[in-house]
Scaffold this motif. Structure first.
Motif, PDB file in Angstrom:
ATOM      1  N   ASP A 124       0.865  -1.180   0.000  1.00 46.80           N
ATOM      2  CA  ASP A 124       0.000   0.000   0.000  1.00 46.80           C
ATOM      3  C   ASP A 124       0.902   1.230   0.000  1.00 46.80           C
ATOM      4  O   ASP A 124       1.521   1.545   1.005  1.00 46.80           O
ATOM      5  N   ILE A 125       0.941   1.938  -1.126  1.00 45.66           N
ATOM      6  CA  ILE A 125       1.914   3.025  -1.248  1.00 45.66           C
ATOM      7  C   ILE A 125       1.397   4.352  -0.713  1.00 45.66           C
ATOM      8  O   ILE A 125       2.135   5.336  -0.674  1.00 45.66           O
ATOM      9  N   HIS A 126       0.144   4.385  -0.253  1.00 43.01           N
ATOM     10  CA  HIS A 126      -0.378   5.670   0.228  1.00 43.01           C
ATOM     11  C   HIS A 126      -1.381   5.487   1.361  1.00 43.01           C
ATOM     12  O   HIS A 126      -2.496   5.011   1.160  1.00 43.01           O
ATOM     13  N   SER A 127      -0.968   5.876   2.570  1.00 42.10           N
ATOM     14  CA  SER A 127      -1.867   5.870   3.725  1.00 42.10           C
ATOM     15  C   SER A 127      -1.398   6.936   4.708  1.00 42.10           C
ATOM     16  O   SER A 127      -0.298   7.476   4.582  1.00 42.10           O
ATOM     17  N   LEU A 132      -4.020   0.550  12.789  1.00 46.10           N
ATOM     18  CA  LEU A 132      -3.371   0.609  11.479  1.00 46.10           C
ATOM     19  C   LEU A 132      -2.770  -0.748  11.118  1.00 46.10           C
ATOM     20  O   LEU A 132      -2.951  -1.261  10.006  1.00 46.10           O
ATOM     21  N   LEU A 133      -2.054  -1.351  12.049  1.00 44.96           N
ATOM     22  CA  LEU A 133      -1.437  -2.655  11.806  1.00 44.96           C
ATOM     23  C   LEU A 133      -2.484  -3.754  11.688  1.00 44.96           C
ATOM     24  O   LEU A 133      -2.357  -4.679  10.883  1.00 44.96           O
ATOM     25  N   SER A 134      -3.543  -3.643  12.495  1.00 39.23           N
ATOM     26  CA  SER A 134      -4.627  -4.619  12.429  1.00 39.23           C
ATOM     27  C   SER A 134      -5.338  -4.564  11.087  1.00 39.23           C
ATOM     28  O   SER A 134      -5.724  -5.594  10.519  1.00 39.23           O
ATOM     29  N   ASP A 135      -5.516  -3.353  10.573  1.00 39.51           N
ATOM     30  CA  ASP A 135      -6.136  -3.203   9.259  1.00 39.51           C
ATOM     31  C   ASP A 135      -5.292  -3.872   8.185  1.00 39.51           C
ATOM     32  O   ASP A 135      -5.824  -4.493   7.254  1.00 39.51           O
ATOM     33  N   MET A 136      -3.992  -3.749   8.284  1.00 39.51           N
ATOM     34  CA  MET A 136      -3.105  -4.416   7.329  1.00 39.51           C
ATOM     35  C   MET A 136      -3.283  -5.926   7.404  1.00 39.51           C
ATOM     36  O   MET A 136      -3.375  -6.599   6.370  1.00 39.51           O
ATOM     37  N   GLU A 137      -3.343  -6.458   8.616  1.00 38.50           N
ATOM     38  CA  GLU A 137      -3.482  -7.905   8.780  1.00 38.50           C
ATOM     39  C   GLU A 137      -4.813  -8.401   8.220  1.00 38.50           C
ATOM     40  O   GLU A 137      -4.858  -9.426   7.528  1.00 38.50           O
ATOM     41  N   ARG A 138      -5.888  -7.660   8.505  1.00 36.71           N
ATOM     42  CA  ARG A 138      -7.219  -8.072   8.025  1.00 36.71           C
ATOM     43  C   ARG A 138      -7.291  -8.100   6.501  1.00 36.71           C
ATOM     44  O   ARG A 138      -8.005  -8.926   5.921  1.00 36.71           O
ATOM     45  N   ASN A 139      -6.563  -7.207   5.876  1.00 39.57           N
ATOM     46  CA  ASN A 139      -6.664  -7.081   4.425  1.00 39.57           C
ATOM     47  C   ASN A 139      -5.456  -7.633   3.676  1.00 39.57           C
ATOM     48  O   ASN A 139      -5.305  -7.405   2.471  1.00 39.57           O
ATOM     49  N   ASN A 140      -4.603  -8.368   4.392  1.00 42.05           N
ATOM     50  CA  ASN A 140      -3.436  -9.028   3.790  1.00 42.05           C
ATOM     51  C   ASN A 140      -2.481  -8.050   3.113  1.00 42.05           C
ATOM     52  O   ASN A 140      -1.886  -8.358   2.082  1.00 42.05           O
ATOM     53  N   VAL A 141      -2.367  -6.867   3.706  1.00 43.29           N
ATOM     54  CA  VAL A 141      -1.405  -5.880   3.215  1.00 43.29           C
ATOM     55  C   VAL A 141      -0.067  -6.146   3.904  1.00 43.29           C
ATOM     56  O   VAL A 141       0.032  -6.092   5.128  1.00 43.29           O
ATOM     57  N   ASP A 142       0.954  -6.430   3.133  1.00 41.82           N
ATOM     58  CA  ASP A 142       2.256  -6.791   3.705  1.00 41.82           C
ATOM     59  C   ASP A 142       3.069  -5.572   4.123  1.00 41.82           C
ATOM     60  O   ASP A 142       3.748  -5.589   5.151  1.00 41.82           O
ATOM     61  N   VAL A 143       3.042  -4.526   3.293  1.00 42.74           N
ATOM     62  CA  VAL A 143       3.845  -3.326   3.537  1.00 42.74           C
ATOM     63  C   VAL A 143       2.978  -2.101   3.279  1.00 42.74           C
ATOM     64  O   VAL A 143       2.209  -2.067   2.311  1.00 42.74           O
TER      65      VAL A 143
END
Length: 247
Positions: free
Chosen positions: A4-7, A23-34
């Protein structure tokens, strides 16, 4: 792998630790690695950039720092130099709407871009919504600094989306970020005419839902090759994140 290049992060919220966890939980829920993250809130840009550096330093495998510059400030060049020397900062971001200037006539923009060129960083620029955020207002810099890779955020939104897509086709150093662009015909045009190497996934979290930003391209039935490019490989290449996850 999804990058995700923009947040953003809302540093002014009272419970900052909870905001960081979400923020980190949202990444985990949506399989965003970076996730690339910046901070727009508050009046002290230097403090915001320092905070981002500390945050990404705590999570170096998940977060990448993006410094913000306000070229209206008298010491914008010095602030940019300091910010780009902070640990974990790999990108520079301009938001002419947030800070209230016209990019093509703001003298500080050129001073800051000289620093960006020296440091070799990617430059993200806000595009869309109003007379201060026209993609064409950045063309003088796109032409002057062909070595800088410019990422036009939100693909020009609704107001300037069609023309913004054309710029990515015409200029080798113009790339497009996908968040906050929901006009079907603009999105369709982007996948039809823009080289697959120049589209970059962004969520605009927390202002936008990450899942919506991920799913918006489902209607176009992209090939697996294009999906890999859009959601990770292009950003990985620009940021130098060559990892075994691509194997």
């Amino acid at each position: 792998m999804i990058i995700d290049i923009h947040s953003h992060i809302k540093r002014e919220d009272k419970n900052l630790e909870e905001v960081e966890r979400e923020l980190l939980s949202d990444m985990e829920r949506n399989n965003v690695d970076v996730r690339v993250i910046s901070c727009m809130e508050g009046t002290n840009i230097l403090e915001n950039n320092q905070y981002i550096s500390k945050l990404v330093s705590k999570h170096p495998n998940q977060l990448i720092g993006c410094a913000v510059s306000n070229p209206k400030e008298k010491n914008c060049k010095e602030q940019c130099q300091q910010a780009l020397e902070l640990p974990g900062i790999k990108i520079l971001e301009f938001n002419s709407l947030e800070h209230g200037y016209y990019p093509d006539v703001c003298e500080g923009v050129d001073e800051v871009l000289k620093v960006a060129l020296e440091k070799g960083v990617i430059v993200k620029v806000f595009s869309g919504i109003g007379s201060r955020a026209m993609p064409q207002q950045w063309l003088k810099y796109v032409k002057k600094y062909p070595e800088i890779k410019f990422v036009f955020l939100h693909m020009g939104c609704f107001d300037y989306g069609y023309g913004c897509v054309d710029l990515a086709v015409k200029y080798p150093n113009v790339y497009l970020e996908t968040s906050n662009q929901y006009e079907v015909q603009i999105l369709k045009k982007s996948v039809m005419v823009v080289p697959k190497e120049k589209l970059l996934f962004g969520s605009s979290y927390p202002e936008r839902l990450t899942r919506c930003s991920l799913d918006v391209y489902d209607m176009f039935h992209l090939s697996e090759e294009r999906k890999r490019a859009l959601f990770g490989e292009n950003a990985s290449r620009l940021l130098g994140l060559y990892t075994e996850k691509w194997e």
